[in-house]
Motif scaffolding. Structure first.
Motif, mmCIF file in Angstrom:
data_model
loop_
_atom_site.group_PDB
_atom_site.id
_atom_site.type_symbol
_atom_site.label_atom_id
_atom_site.label_comp_id
_atom_site.label_asym_id
_atom_site.label_seq_id
_atom_site.Cartn_x
_atom_site.Cartn_y
_atom_site.Cartn_z
ATOM 1 N N TRP A 278 0.783 -1.260 -0.076
ATOM 2 C CA TRP A 278 -0.097 -0.004 -0.006
ATOM 3 C C TRP A 278 0.927 1.242 0.028
ATOM 4 C CZ3 TRP A 278 -5.546 -1.350 1.210
ATOM 5 C CH2 TRP A 278 -6.370 -0.341 0.722
ATOM 6 N N PRO A 279 1.799 1.424 0.879
ATOM 7 C CA PRO A 279 2.571 2.583 0.883
ATOM 8 C C PRO A 279 3.694 2.530 -0.144
ATOM 9 C CG PRO A 279 3.154 1.318 2.805
ATOM 10 C CD PRO A 279 1.913 0.608 2.085
ATOM 11 N N LYS A 280 4.008 1.491 -0.503
ATOM 12 C CA LYS A 280 5.102 1.616 -1.295
ATOM 13 C C LYS A 280 4.621 1.642 -2.783
ATOM 14 C CE LYS A 280 7.142 -2.305 0.694
ATOM 15 N NZ LYS A 280 7.678 -3.746 0.421
ATOM 16 N N GLU A 281 3.540 0.968 -3.165
ATOM 17 C CA GLU A 281 2.803 1.058 -4.646
ATOM 18 C C GLU A 281 1.856 1.934 -4.727
ATOM 19 O OE1 GLU A 281 1.314 -2.245 -6.964
ATOM 20 O OE2 GLU A 281 3.488 -2.582 -6.824
ATOM 21 N N GLU B 28 -13.221 -8.596 10.148
ATOM 22 C CA GLU B 28 -12.638 -7.214 11.043
ATOM 23 C C GLU B 28 -11.246 -6.995 10.493
ATOM 24 O OE1 GLU B 28 -14.134 -10.016 12.587
ATOM 25 O OE2 GLU B 28 -16.015 -8.987 12.574
ATOM 26 N N GLU B 29 -10.444 -7.530 10.394
ATOM 27 C CA GLU B 29 -9.132 -7.379 9.968
ATOM 28 C C GLU B 29 -9.316 -6.700 8.468
ATOM 29 O OE1 GLU B 29 -5.977 -10.675 11.164
ATOM 30 O OE2 GLU B 29 -7.612 -11.611 10.221
ATOM 31 N N GLY B 30 -10.064 -7.245 7.474
ATOM 32 C CA GLY B 30 -10.202 -6.492 6.242
ATOM 33 C C GLY B 30 -10.652 -5.054 6.583
ATOM 34 N N ARG C 103 -7.980 2.066 7.942
ATOM 35 C CA ARG C 103 -6.580 2.711 8.118
ATOM 36 C C ARG C 103 -6.471 3.491 7.067
ATOM 37 N NH1 ARG C 103 -2.751 -1.694 9.021
ATOM 38 N NH2 ARG C 103 -4.269 -2.684 9.761
ATOM 39 N N HIS C 104 -6.706 3.171 5.898
ATOM 40 C CA HIS C 104 -6.387 3.798 4.367
ATOM 41 C C HIS C 104 -7.651 4.550 3.894
ATOM 42 C CE1 HIS C 104 -2.596 1.879 3.884
ATOM 43 N NE2 HIS C 104 -2.868 0.972 4.413
ATOM 44 N N ARG C 105 -8.441 4.626 4.967
ATOM 45 C CA ARG C 105 -9.746 5.614 4.695
ATOM 46 C C ARG C 105 -10.344 4.986 3.318
ATOM 47 N NH1 ARG C 105 -7.281 10.894 5.497
ATOM 48 N NH2 ARG C 105 -5.656 9.408 5.862
ATOM 49 N N CYS C 106 -10.725 3.744 2.990
ATOM 50 C CA CYS C 106 -11.299 3.270 1.927
ATOM 51 C C CYS C 106 -12.455 2.394 2.025
ATOM 52 C CB CYS C 106 -10.345 2.727 0.850
ATOM 53 S SG CYS C 106 -9.927 1.102 1.355
ATOM 54 N N SER C 107 -13.374 2.090 1.118
ATOM 55 C CA SER C 107 -14.184 1.192 1.326
ATOM 56 C C SER C 107 -13.813 -0.198 1.481
ATOM 57 C CB SER C 107 -15.233 1.378 0.072
ATOM 58 O OG SER C 107 -15.665 2.822 -0.237
ATOM 59 N N PHE C 108 -14.615 -1.144 2.006
ATOM 60 C CA PHE C 108 -14.248 -2.508 2.079
ATOM 61 C C PHE C 108 -15.672 -3.372 1.866
ATOM 62 C CE2 PHE C 108 -14.272 -5.980 5.108
ATOM 63 C CZ PHE C 108 -13.365 -6.936 4.567
ATOM 64 N N LEU C 109 -15.258 -4.546 1.121
ATOM 65 C CA LEU C 109 -16.217 -5.466 0.883
ATOM 66 C C LEU C 109 -15.541 -6.706 0.743
ATOM 67 C CD1 LEU C 109 -18.873 -3.993 -1.994
ATOM 68 C CD2 LEU C 109 -19.265 -4.741 0.502
ATOM 69 N N ASP D 250 -7.204 12.179 -5.700
ATOM 70 C CA ASP D 250 -8.620 11.613 -5.362
ATOM 71 C C ASP D 250 -8.982 10.110 -5.845
ATOM 72 O OD1 ASP D 250 -9.090 14.384 -4.227
ATOM 73 O OD2 ASP D 250 -9.298 14.933 -6.275
ATOM 74 N N CYS D 251 -8.060 9.523 -6.160
ATOM 75 C CA CYS D 251 -8.370 8.294 -6.675
ATOM 76 C C CYS D 251 -9.048 7.415 -5.741
ATOM 77 C CB CYS D 251 -7.111 7.628 -7.116
ATOM 78 S SG CYS D 251 -7.223 5.827 -7.671
ATOM 79 N N ILE D 252 -10.269 6.848 -6.378
ATOM 80 C CA ILE D 252 -11.168 6.200 -5.031
ATOM 81 C C ILE D 252 -10.635 4.602 -5.098
ATOM 82 C CG2 ILE D 252 -13.455 5.118 -4.530
ATOM 83 C CD1 ILE D 252 -13.254 8.437 -4.521
ATOM 84 N N ARG D 253 -10.590 4.114 -3.746
ATOM 85 C CA ARG D 253 -10.047 2.812 -3.529
ATOM 86 C C ARG D 253 -11.330 2.202 -2.771
ATOM 87 N NH1 ARG D 253 -4.499 5.912 -1.363
ATOM 88 N NH2 ARG D 253 -3.882 6.544 -3.453
ATOM 89 N N ILE D 254 -11.198 0.746 -3.276
ATOM 90 C CA ILE D 254 -11.872 -0.216 -2.528
ATOM 91 C C ILE D 254 -10.978 -1.510 -2.122
ATOM 92 C CG2 ILE D 254 -13.016 -0.944 -4.489
ATOM 93 C CD1 ILE D 254 -15.563 -1.549 -3.097
ATOM 94 N N LEU D 255 -11.155 -2.023 -1.011
ATOM 95 C CA LEU D 255 -10.551 -3.064 -0.639
ATOM 96 C C LEU D 255 -11.506 -4.241 -0.667
ATOM 97 C CD1 LEU D 255 -8.017 -4.494 0.673
ATOM 98 C CD2 LEU D 255 -8.986 -4.118 2.907
ATOM 99 N N VAL D 256 -10.948 -5.333 -1.448
ATOM 100 C CA VAL D 256 -12.215 -6.349 -1.752
ATOM 101 C C VAL D 256 -11.527 -7.703 -1.005
ATOM 102 C CG1 VAL D 256 -13.249 -7.609 -3.177
ATOM 103 C CG2 VAL D 256 -13.393 -5.363 -3.610
ATOM 104 N N GLY D 257 -12.261 -8.336 -0.152
ATOM 105 C CA GLY D 257 -11.671 -9.700 0.073
ATOM 106 C C GLY D 257 -12.507 -10.789 -0.799
#
Lengths: 438, 212
Positions: free
Chosen positions: B109-112, B142-144, B150-156, B121-128
């Motif tokens: 995440w921080p590296k890339e 919960e970990e997801g 932490r990165h202030r993005c959506s999660f699903l 303003d690129c919108i990010r979403i984390l998906v498991g």
């Protein structure tokens, strides 16, 4: 305006109307093997001639299906030229010492499927078989046993190694034996070998690192040509073929720690194994795994740099290879080059990375790939130069659509390249050997 | 056929670039296939980048999504960096049954992600992905959620196999993108055309020297 540097032959009737003799078969060609859908029996093929290996393709072009019925008679029968080539090929192969230069010349436009000699020719072209036929039995026996040993060394798990090691150290340090076997050369084995040991040299540590690669190989082998029965499905035959691919990739990864396994190697391995496994000679077919391993090593030795991340930005790495493709296109068709790279901003990396690193294996049907590879492997300069010319020809052959397309349309076209007459593609690619005039 | 280029352009209001990243085998391509063609099968490993288009209408606006499906294996990393350029949306995928795919994602995440995204303003979403294999789960929901917060993005969490939540992932991403004025502006076809026109006026008609 820029002066267009389109060579004369480019605008000739070559692709606009009726190109070379067999080009009216353009569409039919692609579906030649489409209707076939049976499970190839493993090692029980009739000796010769070999039926074309069977593949189920996803687009069984219904309109042309009738043509498949007279595959052996009508339009699909080999042309006179092809017959002559067949005869020449068999003549060259029957010599006691084979003239490989001659073989390259004859095999280059494509090896007729009906001859059943493709496995032998590929082995010769890749330098796996020596030109002297008299040496074949001993050479093959040597290599096959060598591969068997590789497998024992590489596919043995650590508990087995530690067990043997304990045994050896307890019975007076028979170190030389292990040195010779080649497994433990680089790691000093201490008495404390133990799964929880964190030492870098620990064979267990090594084992856990390897496990990740093995999982990767396994995942990719399972999704290699998922539409072809030979590679995929629940049959015992497909399973045994998958095992062979997995073994070869694993042995290669372990013996080449600098490259290990890179995704896409499975795609390059697949046509080689497919051809060798379908050898009409049962003995050869049974030893296909070992033979394929060495052929794979030979083939990759010329392409290794494309797989090496450290070389990506060097003069031998993939980026510079892609740049050479771009230059080749500019040289032969500047208008198309400009439209693609300047006007529509299609970075060649977006499509050519896959074309080049995978030797076009994801762009065409397996039968077409075999045909293209006949040409690639026949080139005395090595596969890369021929490959770049073929890629360039692929662009030129769809130039009208590309010139009419925007970024999206062009990228879509190039990432899903239409099925075309391969003989014609290779013919055009060969034309690109000469510098454009004017 | 000849006017297809133009017709194509006129048929939508916004054009968004979406990048999909994550480890090899987490199901990036499957997720896309599931979303785009409703099909559920195991595609060949992606080498380099694969490119997919989806046209859809959201809130009366016609959208064209250009989805860049990247290769997961680390070896392709040097190439992936160039795909981030100009992306409006980013889908970060991991496999809930393989813990390393989750930790690798938090590592890169921080590296890339932060490094290469040129669009602030690129919108990010984390998906498991792969929640259909609940018994093999190695990363908790919960970990997801924590990582996403932490990165202030959506999660699903979703399953490309059963198609559970697949459309939801894209819907969520698109809605977020359409709430951000700067993204709307960058993705707007009308604005792009104006810029293009302006450039043509600014520049003499001669071809500039190429530098790609």
């Amino acid at each position: 305006m820029v002066k267009k540097r389109v060579p004369d032959w480019l605008n000739s009737s070559l692709w606009s109307s009726a190109p070379p003799p067999d080009d009216e078969r353009l569409l039919r060609y692609a579906s030649k093997y489409a209707a076939a859908d049976r499970d190839e029996p493993p090692a029980t093929d009739p000796p010769a001639p070999v039926p074309p290996p069977v593949i189920a393709r996803e687009e069984p072009a219904g309109a042309t299906k009738a043509d498949n019925d007279d595959e052996n008679g009508g339009a699909e029968s080999p042309s006179g030229e092809e017959f002559a080539r067949q005869a020449q090929l068999l003549a060259v192969l029957s010599k006691k010492v084979i003239n490989v230069r001659e073989l390259r010349r004859i095999a280059s436009p494509g090896i007729p499927d009906s001859t059943g000699v493709r496995p032998t020719v590929w082995k010769l072209l890749l330098g796996y078989l020596p030109p002297d036929r008299g040496l074949w039995p001993s050479e093959l026996a040597k290599k096959r046993s060598q591969y068997k040993n590789f497998k024992v060394e590489v596919l043995t798990n650590p508990s087995e190694i530690t067990r043997r090691l304990d045994k050896s150290t307890s019975c007076d340090n028979d170190e030389s034996k292990f040195q010779r076997r080649g497994i433990l050369k680089r790691s000093e084995i201490t008495h404390g070998e133990h799964p929880l040991s964190l030492g870098q040299s620990s064979i267990w540590n090594q084992f856990f690192q390897d496990a990740a690669i093995l999982e990767q190989i396994d995942r990719d082998v399972k999704r290699t040509h998922p539409d072809i029965d030979f590679f995929s499905g629940d049959s015992a035959y497909a399973k045994s073929n998958q095992d062979a691919l997995r073994n070869i990739l694993t042995v290669f990864a372990k013996l080449n720690p600098g490259i290990r396994y890179v995704q896409g190697m499975n795609e390059i391995l697949a046509p080689l194994f497919f051809v060798l496994r379908n050898d009409p000679d049962e003995g050869n077919a049974a030893a296909a795994e070992a033979d394929t391993f060495f052929c794979f090593v030979e083939l990759l030795s010329g392409l290794r740099d494309n797989f090496c991340q450290q070389l990506d930005n060097s003069v031998v790495g993939i980026r510079s290879t892609i740049t050479r493709l771009s230059q080749l296109l500019k040289e032969h068709d500047e208008e198309l080059w400009r439209h693609l790279e300047v006007t529509t901003k299609v970075n060649p990396q977006f499509y050519a990375f896959r074309w080049i690193t995978l030797l076009l294996t994801q762009e065409f049907s397996l039968m077409d790939i075999l045909h293209i590879w006949d040409t690639l492997l026949s080139d005395p300069e090595g596969p890369q130069e021929t490959l770049l010319r073929i890629c360039c020809a692929m662009l030129i052959l769809v130039r009208r659509r590309l010139l009419a397309g925007d970024f999206t349309a062009n990228l879509k076209l190039l990432q899903h390249y239409p099925s075309i007459n391969i003989s014609h593609l290779l013919y055009v690619a060969n034309k690109l050997r000469s510098k454009p005039s004017g | 056929m000849s006017s297809s280029g133009k017709g194509w352009n006129n048929s939508f209001d916004y054009s968004f670039k979406i990048l999909v990243i994550g480890d090899s085998g987490v199901g990036k391509s499957s997720l896309l296939l599931s979303f785009i063609s409703n099909s559920v099968h195991d595609p060949s490993p992606t080498v380099g980048v694969d490119f997919k288009i989806k046209l859809l209408t959201v809130g009366g606006k016609r959208l064209k999504l250009t989805i860049w499906d990247t290769a997961g294996q680390e070896r392709f990393g040097t190439l992936t960096s160039s795909y981030y350029r100009g992306a409006h949306g980013l889908i970060l995928v991991y496999d809930v049954t393989r813990r390393e795919t989750f930790t690798n994602l938090s590592d890169i995440w921080p590296k890339e992600v932060d490094l290469y995204s040129t669009n602030q303003d690129c919108i990010r979403i984390l998906v498991g992905n792969k929640v259909d294999k609940e018994s093999e789960r190695a990363v908790t929901r919960e970990e997801g959620r924590d990582l996403a917060q932490r990165h202030r993005c959506s999660f699903l969490e979703c399953s490309a196999k059963t198609r559970e939540n697949v459309n939801q992932c894209f819907k969520e991403l698109i809605q977020k993108m359409m709430e951000v004025p700067s993204i709307l502006e960058k993705g707007s076809v009308a604005v792009k055309k104006q810029i293009l026109k302006q450039r043509e006026l600014d520049q003499p008609p001669r071809q500039s020297s190429c530098c790609s």
